[in-house]
Design a protein around this motif. Structure first.
Motif, PDB file in Angstrom:
ATOM      1  N   GLU A   1       0.794  -0.728   0.053  1.00  0.00           N
ATOM      2  CA  GLU A   1      -0.010  -0.131   0.267  1.00  0.00           C
ATOM      3  C   GLU A   1       0.999   1.064  -0.218  1.00  0.00           C
ATOM      4  OE1 GLU A   1      -3.495  -2.055  -0.073  1.00  0.00           O
ATOM      5  OE2 GLU A   1      -3.350   0.747  -0.223  1.00  0.00           O
ATOM      6  N   SER A   2       1.916   1.217   0.667  1.00  0.00           N
ATOM      7  CA  SER A   2       2.556   2.914   0.841  1.00  0.00           C
ATOM      8  C   SER A   2       3.264   2.784   0.060  1.00  0.00           C
ATOM      9  CB  SER A   2       3.751   2.310   2.014  1.00  0.00           C
ATOM     10  OG  SER A   2       3.566   2.066   3.238  1.00  0.00           O
ATOM     11  N   PHE A   3       3.922   2.411  -1.168  1.00  0.00           N
ATOM     12  CA  PHE A   3       4.380   1.967  -2.035  1.00  0.00           C
ATOM     13  C   PHE A   3       3.502   2.418  -3.871  1.00  0.00           C
ATOM     14  CE2 PHE A   3       6.738   1.758  -6.358  1.00  0.00           C
ATOM     15  CZ  PHE A   3       7.633   2.700  -6.331  1.00  0.00           C
ATOM     16  N   ALA A   4       2.626   1.757  -3.322  1.00  0.00           N
ATOM     17  CA  ALA A   4       1.391   2.034  -4.638  1.00  0.00           C
ATOM     18  C   ALA A   4       0.802   3.629  -3.795  1.00  0.00           C
ATOM     19  CB  ALA A   4       0.344   1.299  -4.264  1.00  0.00           C
ATOM     20  N   ARG A   5       0.943   4.491  -2.831  1.00  0.00           N
ATOM     21  CA  ARG A   5      -0.351   5.453  -3.073  1.00  0.00           C
ATOM     22  C   ARG A   5       1.409   6.083  -3.016  1.00  0.00           C
ATOM     23  NH1 ARG A   5      -4.794   5.364  -0.957  1.00  0.00           N
ATOM     24  NH2 ARG A   5      -4.901   3.963  -0.202  1.00  0.00           N
ATOM     25  N   ALA A   6       2.994   6.229  -2.394  1.00  0.00           N
ATOM     26  CA  ALA A   6       3.651   7.337  -3.161  1.00  0.00           C
ATOM     27  C   ALA A   6       4.199   7.032  -4.937  1.00  0.00           C
ATOM     28  CB  ALA A   6       5.254   6.794  -2.110  1.00  0.00           C
TER      29      ALA A   6
END
Ligand code: MG
Length: 309
Positions: free
Chosen positions: A115-120
């Motif tokens: 999720e974190s990288f998808a959002r970043a």
């Protein structure tokens, strides 16, 4: 490159397809802008060296990736040769339509296991990004294109740490379920080690993913790129990504070290007697030339050793 002997290892494929990602993944992480003519010459030199898959550019909006704002011009100017694939990254339907207008036959979407990288990177979560890719993949397949599904952060994520294998398998099978013809497992911050590579490949196989759908994309941040490739190849993977001269990096990784260098991988594969069709000497010449254009030496040990740099 010969002269030092060739010996194979049990369990190795006889031939491996190298997916050269330098022009896209490498140059998109360059601080400065590289002239169009240099990009065109780079792609053509890579094909001259024997590459049959050269990821050429990206249709991502220039505001996000100004380094590749000249994607259309690059594609127009390259002399595309029969038997060679020139994949292009497409973030959305608009990018895909631009690629189709230019006669592109291979595209890639860029997903994330976390999720974190998808959002970043994509400014949306994993579910929303898969929803965004669904019509892109469907339209591309309808047009007869091959579609690679990149999956970033397969082994580790700078915000989340170790990524659970079931999580990666779940997103991977959903990407393939959209119609992607190939899955590229990315170690985006270069933290994987060989046992972790083998564990993920085993889990994907157990989930019904065929080996010929799997490609691996390693970064050399912690010096594990070659060891991880060796482990993946011994498990039967036959498509490996690498970037000429070790071009590129990841803005989320601490070290500036980037993609596994194609020359380093080729030194290993040549020594193992694995066929790639790529000529190491020509590739080294290309990386030395490009280092001159970029104004800094290649981080590849093999480039340095063979060029006397
Ligand atoms: Mg990369």
């Amino acid at each position: 490159m010969d002269g030092y002997g060739i010996d194979s290892l049990p369990g190795f494929p006889r031939a491996v397809t190298l997916c050269e990602v330098g022009p896209r993944d490498g140059l998109q992480n360059e601080a400065g802008l590289v002239p169009v003519q240099v990009k065109v010459e780079l792609v053509e030199r890579l094909v001259d060296a024997g590459h049959t898959v050269v990821e050429t550019t990206s249709m991502v909006h220039p505001a996000w990736v100004p380094q590749l704002a000249d994607a259309e011009e690059v594609l127009r100017r390259i002399d595309r040769r029969p038997g060679v694939r020139y994949p292009v990254l497409v973030p959305n339907l608009r990018g895909l339509e631009r690629a189709l207008d230019l006669g592109v036959t291979d595209v890639a979407v860029f997903g994330s296991a976390t999720e974190s990288f998808a959002r970043a990177n994509l400014n949306r979560g994993v579910d929303e990004s898969l929803e965004m890719f669904a019509p892109v993949v469907a339209r591309a397949r309808e047009a007869g294109l091959r579609v690679r599904g990149y999956l970033s952060m397969c082994w580790g994520d700078p915000w989340e740490g170790a990524v659970p294998i079931p999580r990666v398998v779940s997103v991977a099978t959903r990407l393939l379920g959209l119609g992607c013809t190939e899955l590229a497992l990315g170690d985006t911050i270069g933290v994987a080690t060989p046992g972790r590579v083998v564990a993920l490949i085993g889990a994907l196989r157990a989930a019904g993913v065929a080996l010929d759908r799997i490609a691996v994309h390693f970064h050399d941040t912690y010096g594990q790129g070659l060891a991880n490739c060796l482990a993946a190849l011994q498990r039967g993977v036959t498509t490996v990504d690498a970037a000429a001269g070790g071009l590129g990096g990841c803005p989320y990784a601490r070290s500036a070290t980037g993609n596994l260098a194609t020359e380093d991988l080729l030194w290993q594969l040549d020594g193992l007697g694995v066929h790639t069709g790529v000529d190491l000497a020509k590739l080294v010449e290309t990386s030395v030339w490009l280092a001159g254009e970029l104004g800094r030496p290649s981080p590849s040990r093999t480039v340095r050793a063979l060029s006397g740099a």
